[in-house]
Design an enzyme around this catalytic site. Structure first.
Site, short mmCIF file in Angstrom:
data_model
loop_
_atom_site.label_atom_id
_atom_site.label_comp_id
_atom_site.label_asym_id
_atom_site.label_seq_id
_atom_site.Cartn_x
_atom_site.Cartn_y
_atom_site.Cartn_z
N ASN A 56 1.78 61.86 -8.84
CA ASN A 56 2.63 60.69 -9.10
C ASN A 56 2.93 60.49 -10.58
O ASN A 56 3.92 59.86 -10.93
CB ASN A 56 1.98 59.43 -8.53
N SER B 138 3.96 56.83 2.51
CA SER B 138 4.10 55.39 2.25
C SER B 138 5.58 55.00 2.35
O SER B 138 6.44 55.73 1.85
CB SER B 138 3.56 55.09 0.86
N THR C 191 -2.44 44.29 14.74
CA THR C 191 -1.08 44.19 15.29
C THR C 191 -0.10 44.90 14.37
O THR C 191 -0.15 44.72 13.15
CB THR C 191 -0.69 42.70 15.44
N CYS D 69 -0.71 51.93 -11.08
CA CYS D 69 -1.89 51.13 -10.82
C CYS D 69 -2.73 50.95 -12.07
O CYS D 69 -3.54 50.05 -12.15
CB CYS D 69 -2.73 51.77 -9.72
N1 PLP Z 1 -0.80 58.06 -3.44
C1 PLP Z 1 0.11 58.28 -4.40
C2 PLP Z 1 0.35 59.67 -4.90
C3 PLP Z 1 0.84 57.22 -4.93
O1 PLP Z 1 1.74 57.43 -5.89
C4 PLP Z 1 0.59 55.90 -4.45
C5 PLP Z 1 1.27 54.73 -5.03
O2 PLP Z 1 1.47 54.61 -6.22
C6 PLP Z 1 -0.36 55.74 -3.42
C7 PLP Z 1 -1.03 56.84 -2.95
C8 PLP Z 1 -0.63 54.40 -2.82
O3 PLP Z 1 0.40 54.04 -1.94
P1 PLP Z 1 0.64 52.52 -1.51
O4 PLP Z 1 1.21 51.81 -2.68
O5 PLP Z 1 1.62 52.60 -0.36
O6 PLP Z 1 -0.66 51.97 -1.06
#
Ligand code: PLP
Length: 387
Positions: free
Chosen positions: A151, A199, A237, A325
């Protein structure tokens, strides 16, 4: 002031058709899919239709897709669920130092309760070598988890080769495809994976919904416990409007993938060439070729990533440094550090990620303002000496 969004790896705006598809399911068709009456049945049909669309996006069977609350839950479940169900085989997991925290944290959690964890190193492009994975595998390895694309850097991993190595030793293979599903060819069979996380909000769908692909026959325990939803594998749900939107987004991504890629690659390449050409001591992070079509990640010497972000934001440009994050903290990126970047370069990273609404004039604007921002920040740095 012009406002330009260049943070599509953090999240994408829901596609207008996605929003339209979701609307009826908030207050018109609001049934609970588990209910036997007609309200429940129309909701259940919508969920199953969406499941089919998401399965098609990754070449899976609809009965192998399970809805979750997002990429994080899919990753957590893949790790914890397979560990709990296969602990009799052994207690060893292999992963990499560049995984998202949604994989790293549950792996570390298992590490605290008797599991042994091996991390396979990555090279300077953030790429995992199948030969290194081979060396890390053992007879008691239960799971290998390597992401499909990172990411932060956008580097695409050789998952098909890695999964072959892992599965030949009897280990399950999980890949986090949150950044790739809908963006590049992502097929569970060509990739040879047992588990794959997706996602909704990374592919122009809504937030708070995701899916985990679980290959038929894979032993996995429940993670969310309670009701018997998702064939007893994931309680709670279903988020019906979210799932419907996710399905619509997956269908659009599949239909438009080539068009989107053809739009993104020239813009990404113009941006990369422009930044490297106009800012001295700037470097591209990640693989030069095996990278996501929308990702440009730079390290710029003598400049803090956070200062660049703030200055870009003041000029209307939304970007990121490190992963979404962690961008609230000043910690250097664990991904860049594990690729061998020194601390100063891992601190000075700037991630610009493009999307379907990015235009060439957006790229021109960033190329116009970024060198000035860097010059201003470097003027304040005691370490910088003009070339
Ligand atoms: N995995 C990767 C590679 C991501 O880039 C992200 C989000 O930034 C996630 C997992 C987490 O996904 P979500 O935001 O849908 O929980």
């Amino acid at each position: 002031m012009k406002k330009i969004y260049m943070d599509y790896a953090a999240t994408t705006p829901a596609h207008e058709k996605v929003v339209e598809a979701m609307k009826p399911y908030f207050s018109g068709m609001y049934g609970n899919p588990s209910s036997v009456h007609s309200f429940g049945q129309e909701a259940s049909e919508a969920v199953e239709e969406a499941r089919g669309k998401i399965a098609s996006l990754v070449g899976a069977g609809a009965d192998e897709m399970y809805f979750t609350s997002g990429g994080t839950e899919s990753d957590n479940w893949a790790v914890i669920g397979t560990a709990c169900a296969n602990g009799r085989k052994g207690k060893h997991i292999v992963t990499t130092p560049i995984e998202h925290h949604a994989v790293q944290d549950p792996v570390r959690h298992l590490g605290k309760s008797g599991w042994e964890i091996s991390e396979v190193r990555v090279d300077r492009f953030g790429m995992v070598d199948p030969a290194d994975l081979k060396k890390a595998l053992r007879d008691d390895t239960v799971l290998v988890s390597v992401m499909h694309a990172n990411n932060e850097t956008g580097t695409i991993e050789p998952v098909a080769e890695l999964s072959k190595v892992a599965r030949s030793r009897g280990a399950l293979f999980h890949t986090d495809a949150v950044q790739t599903a809908g963006a590049v060819e992502t097929d569970v069979n060509s990739l040879g994976v047992d588990l794959l996380s997706i996602s909704g909000h990374k592919l122009y769908g809504p937030k708070g919904v995701g899916a985990l692909y679980v290959r038929k026959g894979t032993r996995i325990d429940r993670y969310m416990m309670g009701g018997g939803q998702e064939k007893g594998k994931r309680a709670s749900t279903e988020n019906v409007p979210g799932i419907v939107g996710f399905g619509a987004a997956a269908e659009l991504a599949r239909a438009e993938m080539k068009k989107r890629t053809d739009h993104l690659i020239p813009l990404r390449d113009k941006l990369i060439k422009g930044v490297l050409g106009s800012i001295d001591e700037s470097f591209l992070n990640g693989h030069p070729v095996m990278r996501l079509p929308n990702n440009a990640n730079f390290s710029i010497k003598y400049v803090e990533g956070e200062s660049m972000l703030l200055n870009l934001d003041l000029m209307g440009v939304a970007a990121s440094s490190g992963s979404a994050c962690t961008s609230g903290s000043l910690a250097a990126s664990h991904v860049l550090l594990s690729m061998g970047l020194p601390h100063d370069l891992a601190h000075g990273s700037l991630r610009l990620t493009l999307g379907r609404l990015t235009t060439e004039s957006d790229i021109d604007y960033v190329l116009e303002i970024l060198p000035g921002i860097v010059k201003k920040l470097r003027a304040m740095s005691p370490l910088y000496k003009k070339p």
